[in-house]
Design an enzyme around this catalytic site. Structure first.
Site, PDB file in Angstrom:
ATOM      1  N   HIS A 102     -21.926  41.527  -3.292  1.00 17.89           N
ATOM      2  CA  HIS A 102     -21.814  43.238  -3.460  1.00 17.89           C
ATOM      3  C   HIS A 102     -22.439  43.958  -2.195  1.00 17.89           C
ATOM      4  O   HIS A 102     -22.150  44.756  -1.402  1.00 17.89           O
ATOM      5  CB  HIS A 102     -22.500  43.648  -4.813  1.00 17.89           C
ATOM      6  CG  HIS A 102     -22.235  45.144  -4.815  1.00 17.89           C
ATOM      7  ND1 HIS A 102     -21.278  45.744  -5.800  1.00 17.89           N
ATOM      8  CD2 HIS A 102     -23.053  46.117  -4.199  1.00 17.89           C
ATOM      9  CE1 HIS A 102     -21.606  47.158  -5.699  1.00 17.89           C
ATOM     10  NE2 HIS A 102     -22.780  47.566  -4.871  1.00 17.89           N
ATOM     11  N   GLU A 103     -23.867  43.269  -2.232  1.00 18.53           N
ATOM     12  CA  GLU A 103     -24.693  44.130  -0.793  1.00 18.53           C
ATOM     13  C   GLU A 103     -24.351  43.452   0.478  1.00 18.53           C
ATOM     14  O   GLU A 103     -24.449  44.253   1.354  1.00 18.53           O
ATOM     15  CB  GLU A 103     -26.415  43.650  -1.196  1.00 18.53           C
ATOM     16  CG  GLU A 103     -26.736  44.148  -2.541  1.00 18.53           C
ATOM     17  CD  GLU A 103     -26.507  45.404  -2.821  1.00 18.53           C
ATOM     18  OE1 GLU A 103     -26.529  46.098  -1.941  1.00 18.53           O
ATOM     19  OE2 GLU A 103     -26.477  45.836  -4.074  1.00 18.53           O
TER      20      GLU A 103
END
Length: 184
Positions: free
Chosen positions: A153-154
């Site tokens: 996600h990051e």
């Protein structure tokens, strides 16, 4: 100290840019920014500090989310066995991944998105990530489950990708054969 006012929201152009690599060794300013990302995720998980400073709890944060288009992320999350994964990395990169997919059964959220976006976000079940720590150490992390999801996600933020870009618009809750459900 990063607070919610520093976190930009969806629609901001920085969130759709591919972030620039951080020159190594990092500058003191880049170190300060990366440390502040990690401080935010840690503090936001402390109910007392989160209430005091009005922090929305998060388990990961990327520099583009504070309008800094550089390849830096911080993650502070525990896996299903209670093992803590607390990392602040310059230039993180996914160097290998499984074919098998996984997804959070609750769906994903984001500090830059102030709305609920229903649907499953399919991620790789296992990944290997490389990056450089605040101390200048090159690390290789082998991740699975929730930590793997958070890192993906990051790192997506560093590539201008929002989590909901990965939800199937035709069938948001479609689960491919063999995908592993991950609870939270």
């Amino acid at each position: 100290m990063i607070t919610m006012k520093d976190i930009i929201k969806e629609g901001h152009p920085t969130l759709r840019k591919v972030a620039e690599p951080v020159p190594l060794p990092p500058s003191e300013e880049d170190k300060r920014i990366l440390q502040s990302l990690l401080d935010y995720v840690k503090m936001s998980q402390d109910p007392e500090l989160a209430a005091k400073y009005g922090l929305r709890p998060g388990i990961g944060l990327a520099a583009p989310q504070i309008n800094v288009s550089k390849r830096m992320i911080a993650v502070h999350v525990t896996d299903e066995n209670g093992t803590l994964y607390s990392y602040a990395l310059f230039n993180p990169k996914i160097v290998s991944h499984s074919v098998q997919q996984c997804y959070l059964t609750t769906g994903e959220g984001c500090l830059s998105v102030d709305r609920d976006v229903p649907g499953y976000v399919l991620r790789y079940a296992r990944i290997t990530v490389t990056g450089t720590t605040l101390d200048g150490e090159e690390v290789t992390l082998r991740l699975k489950g929730l930590p793997a999801i958070v890192f993906q996600h990051e790192i997506d933020h560093l590539n201008g990708i929002m989590f909901y870009d990965r939800i199937n618009p035709a069938d948001p809750f479609q689960v491919p054969d063999g995908a592993i459900p991950i609870g939270r």
